[in-house]
Design an enzyme around this catalytic site. Structure first.
Site, short mmCIF file in Angstrom:
data_model
loop_
_atom_site.label_atom_id
_atom_site.label_comp_id
_atom_site.label_asym_id
_atom_site.label_seq_id
_atom_site.Cartn_x
_atom_site.Cartn_y
_atom_site.Cartn_z
N HIS A 25 15.19 40.32 13.42
CA HIS A 25 16.15 39.83 12.43
C HIS A 25 17.30 39.12 13.13
O HIS A 25 18.18 39.76 13.72
CB HIS A 25 16.66 41.00 11.59
CG HIS A 25 17.51 40.59 10.44
ND1 HIS A 25 18.61 41.28 10.03
CD2 HIS A 25 17.42 39.52 9.61
CE1 HIS A 25 19.16 40.67 9.00
NE2 HIS A 25 18.46 39.60 8.74
N GLU A 46 18.58 42.20 15.47
CA GLU A 46 18.09 43.51 15.02
C GLU A 46 16.57 43.54 15.22
O GLU A 46 15.87 42.65 14.72
CB GLU A 46 18.40 43.74 13.54
CG GLU A 46 19.80 44.25 13.28
CD GLU A 46 20.07 44.50 11.80
OE1 GLU A 46 20.88 45.37 11.48
OE2 GLU A 46 19.48 43.81 10.94
N ASN A 55 22.82 44.40 7.00
CA ASN A 55 22.98 43.97 5.61
C ASN A 55 23.19 45.16 4.68
O ASN A 55 23.78 45.02 3.60
CB ASN A 55 21.76 43.15 5.16
CG ASN A 55 21.84 41.71 5.70
OD1 ASN A 55 22.92 41.23 6.02
ND2 ASN A 55 20.71 41.06 5.82
P1 NAI Z 1 15.16 28.51 3.80
O1 NAI Z 1 14.84 28.44 2.37
O2 NAI Z 1 16.27 27.69 4.35
O3 NAI Z 1 13.85 28.14 4.65
C1 NAI Z 1 12.58 28.64 4.39
C2 NAI Z 1 11.58 27.61 4.91
O4 NAI Z 1 10.28 28.17 4.89
C3 NAI Z 1 11.54 26.34 4.07
O5 NAI Z 1 11.75 25.23 4.91
C4 NAI Z 1 10.11 26.33 3.51
O6 NAI Z 1 9.57 25.01 3.40
C5 NAI Z 1 9.36 27.15 4.53
N1 NAI Z 1 8.16 27.78 4.02
C6 NAI Z 1 7.99 28.42 2.84
N2 NAI Z 1 6.73 28.87 2.72
C7 NAI Z 1 6.09 28.51 3.85
C8 NAI Z 1 4.77 28.69 4.34
N3 NAI Z 1 3.87 29.33 3.62
N4 NAI Z 1 4.45 28.20 5.54
C9 NAI Z 1 5.36 27.54 6.28
N5 NAI Z 1 6.62 27.34 5.87
C10 NAI Z 1 6.98 27.81 4.67
O7 NAI Z 1 15.38 30.05 4.13
P2 NAI Z 1 16.22 30.74 5.33
O8 NAI Z 1 17.61 30.94 4.89
O9 NAI Z 1 15.94 30.00 6.57
O10 NAI Z 1 15.55 32.18 5.40
C11 NAI Z 1 14.27 32.39 5.94
C12 NAI Z 1 14.06 33.86 6.15
O11 NAI Z 1 15.05 34.35 7.01
C13 NAI Z 1 14.14 34.70 4.90
O12 NAI Z 1 13.23 35.75 5.01
C14 NAI Z 1 15.57 35.22 4.94
O13 NAI Z 1 15.71 36.43 4.23
C15 NAI Z 1 15.75 35.43 6.41
N6 NAI Z 1 17.12 35.41 6.88
C16 NAI Z 1 18.04 34.53 6.40
C17 NAI Z 1 19.34 34.50 6.89
C18 NAI Z 1 20.33 33.50 6.40
O14 NAI Z 1 21.53 33.64 6.70
N7 NAI Z 1 19.95 32.47 5.68
C19 NAI Z 1 19.78 35.46 7.92
C20 NAI Z 1 18.70 36.29 8.42
C21 NAI Z 1 17.45 36.28 7.88
#
Ligand code: NAI
Length: 655
Positions: free
Chosen positions: A423, A435, A473
């Protein structure tokens, strides 16, 4: 013997060999005094070279000794003995010359260094000031603004910068020992003045000290040491060397006992202990990485691997998303180039190690794959099914999920032992916290590899068990809930934010939400409610319903004027708060900053205790690291649990 004298014709090597970092322990200090006595007593020796074995020059004091009363011989006396020696000394520096190590080098007549060496006085980062003449000798060799940067802000400098500014007399290429002896043979006939006898040329312009103090106050808000280090430098400029030296020592010894220094030392040791893997097992290779999902987190995680010199394949679900993801990584580096932190050549070299892919088979050869797709169990399980089908045996398969149970993700594969949570925090290429979420089936090798990833990426790993939100979190949720709850009894968002800043947080809860956007937390709440949880956020919910998503929408918890990020109290928000408070029907209270801090941090501490009793975190220090490195809890307060223990349940000091 940690210090030995090794004659070389009419010169002598004084060799320090005290692993791991040749710290100025009592044995090293005593050995140096003895070496100086022996060398001075031998008329055949014309000069001495102070040089270290192992990975570094003397990299600092022995921090463990700071808890006890100082033991003779004291470091200032050792520096003075070397400086006063009849036979002149040269310091030959490789690795790091930090703190007491640099102070010893300052007591030598000359300093030479390898090109990759670093020199600094980082005492302020431990809540101290130098205690062996660092603030008094440094400004005798380098310009005052550099001395204040090094001793006041605790920033180390490169050997090149040290050379350009007179701190290092020569840069040595090739073998340091041979180069140092060669340099000495040329320089020997005309030794320079002792450092302490040199005049200080630069006394600072009129408002110099004031502006330095205000920079230090901004950068190290709430801390005493940086201001005191600047005062010590000022004393060096304005008073006699003897007077300045004794003042510096007196302040240094006083600060060793300060709550600020104790707290900073606690975090220092916690960080060091965190680097030790929780298992004894050989990690897997780390020659290549895959990242699935190139959104906010995926792009940052890819950059973190590229920065560590590990080639990355970034996989997305379609071409348009892939283009966006690759552009996201490029944008991170464009920012670094623009800020002068990276050369265009370095940027190009990193981007050359990045490959885009639309097919999971491109990840077949990766040693580690980090998934950062949408926060949706089914989407993640499908990704892991595909990874399971193509990835080589032994690869670590990691999820960056914030809230989903990684066991449920691991169960989609035929190798749950290879699945783990990694994480990262946003921005993932910058934030130091990682994490490591331990799944039920995670093998010792998977954990060892997770630690190896952290080490390579320059992150501090903290082991977390599985629960909603893991350590960080889960506590953040309490932080937000309590901040919002206070509004229902008459406290304004501005009062809460002020109290958080006064405590030492970089930002208040509400300013922070406006900056990040209220939509992220709203999506998390929606997901949590969909899972059947109750989430307390009556006011946030109404702001989001009105489209008040924060700065980007022109308003959130505060109003913002066009193109201005200054938060201004909002009448609309005040009405919503009044309405919700009336519904809640609670009594109105008038809370000062200390009481607000108490109301917010105490429930967080209670949550921390539950996290410990459930075995989610192994030690209170683990929670401290998560809060300090991931959530802006002031480092100089030692972290959430340390702070609570040190304050014995008292309401914190609000200043
Ligand atoms: P985001 O929505 O910015 O990016 C997700 C990306 O994954 C998108 O570009 C999408 O096209 C891609 N995607 C979706 N399905 C896919 C697939 N089947 N194969 C390949 N690519 C695919 O989301 P974000 O904010 O980057 O979050 C991603 C993960 O990280 C989530 O699980 C979130 O909970 C976790 N996270 C987010 C944080 C944040 O501050 N935004 C901090 C720590 C963890």
């Amino acid at each position: 013997m940690p210090v030995t004298v090794d004659p070389r014709d009419d010169l002598a090597l004084v060799v320090v060999d005290s692993p791991p970092v040749n710290a100025t322990s009592r044995a090293v200090r005593a050995g140096l005094i003895e070496a100086a006595d022996r060398i001075d007593a031998n008329p055949l020796i014309r000069a001495a070279v102070l040089i270290c074995r192992g990975q570094t020059f003397i990299a600092g004091g022995d921090v463990r000794e700071f808890d006890a009363e100082p033991v003779e011989p004291h470091l200032p006396d050792v520096v003075a003995r070397i400086e006063a020696a009849e036979t002149p000394w040269l310091a030959a520096i490789h690795g790091s010359a930090l703190g007491g190590g640099l102070e010893l080098a300052l007591g030598c007549r000359w300093r030479v260094a390898t090109a990759d060496a670093r020199l600094g006085l980082p005492e302020v980062t431990l809540g101290l000031i130098p205690g062996a003449g660092g603030t008094v000798r440094l400004p005798r060799l380098v310009p005052l603004d550099l001395a204040t940067r090094m001793a006041g802000l605790g920033e180390p400098i490169s050997a090149q910068e040290a050379h350009a500014n007179g701190l290092v007399d020569a840069l040595i290429e090739g073998d340091l020992e041979a180069g140092a002896l060669r340099f000495l043979r040329c320089a020997l006939d005309a030794p320079p003045q002792r450092t302490i006898d040199r005049p200080i040329a630069d006394t600072g312009a009129n408002d110099f000290w004031q502006s330095q103090q205000s920079t230090a106050a901004k950068r190290h808000r709430g801390q005493a040491a940086p201001g005191l280090a600047l005062e010590a430098l000022r004393a060096a400029v304005e008073r006699s060397a003897g007077d300045a030296l004794s003042r510096e020592r007196e302040v240094h010894l006083r600060l060793r006992k300060s709550p600020e220094s104790r707290a900073l030392r606690h975090v220092f040791f916690a960080e060091r202990a965190a680097m030790k893997p929780p298992v004894e097992a050989a990690p897997g290779d780390l020659d290549s990485a895959g990242v699935v999902g190139g959104g906010t987190m995926g792009a940052g995680i890819a950059a973190a691997f590229l920065d560590a010199g590990i080639p990355v394949t970034l996989m997305e679900r379609d071409q348009a998303s892939l283009d966006r993801g690759l552009a996201g990584v490029a944008r991170i580096y464009a920012g670094s180039v623009k800020r002068g932190r990276m050369s265009e050549a370095d940027r190009d070299a990193r981007l050359a190690q990045l490959t885009g892919a639309l097919d999971a088979s491109s990840l077949a050869g990766a040693d580690v794959v980090v998934e950062a797709v949408f926060e949706d169990l089914e989407v993640k399980r499908e990704v892991f099914r595909r990874l399971d089908a193509v990835c080589k045996p032994g690869a670590l398969l990691a999820t960056n999920t914030s809230y989903i149970d990684p066991n449920a993700i691991a169960a989609a594969t035929s190798r749950p032992d290879a699945v783990i949570g990694l994480h990262f925090f946003s921005p993932a290429n910058v934030m130091k916290l990682l994490e490591v979420v331990r799944t039920d089936a995670a093998s010792a090798r998977s954990l060892a590899t997770a630690w190896a990833v952290a080490r390579r990426l320059g992150k501090t790993p903290v082991l977390s068990g599985v629960c909603d939100g893991f350590i960080g979190n889960r506590i953040l949720k309490v932080f937000r809930r309590e901040a919002e709850r206070l509004l229902l009894s008459g406290t304004h968002p501005g009062d809460v934010d002020h109290a958080m800043r006064a405590f030492g947080m970089p930002m208040g809860s509400f300013e922070m939400q406006d900056l990040a956007g209220l939509d992220i937390a709203a999506a998390m709440r929606a997901a949590a409610r969909a899972r059947g949880e109750t989430v307390f956020a009556p006011i946030s919910d109404r702001l989001v319903a009105l489209g008040r998503l924060g700065q980007k929408a022109g308003g959130g918890w505060y109003d913002y004027d066009d193109g201005d990020r200054t938060p201004r109290p909002s009448d609309t928000v005040a009405e919503i708060i009044a309405d919700e408070s009336a519904k809640a029907g609670g009594a109105r209270e008038d809370l000062d900053a200390g009481a607000i801090q108490h109301r917010i941090f105490r429930p967080m501490v209670e949550e921390g205790k539950r996290i410990l009793s459930e075995g989610i975190a192994e030690t209170p220090s683990a929670i401290d690291l998560v809060e300090v490195l991931g959530f802006g809890f002031p480092r100089w307060r030692g972290g959430l649990m340390y702070w609570a223990a040190a304050n014995g349940g008292q309401s914190p000091n609000s200043t």
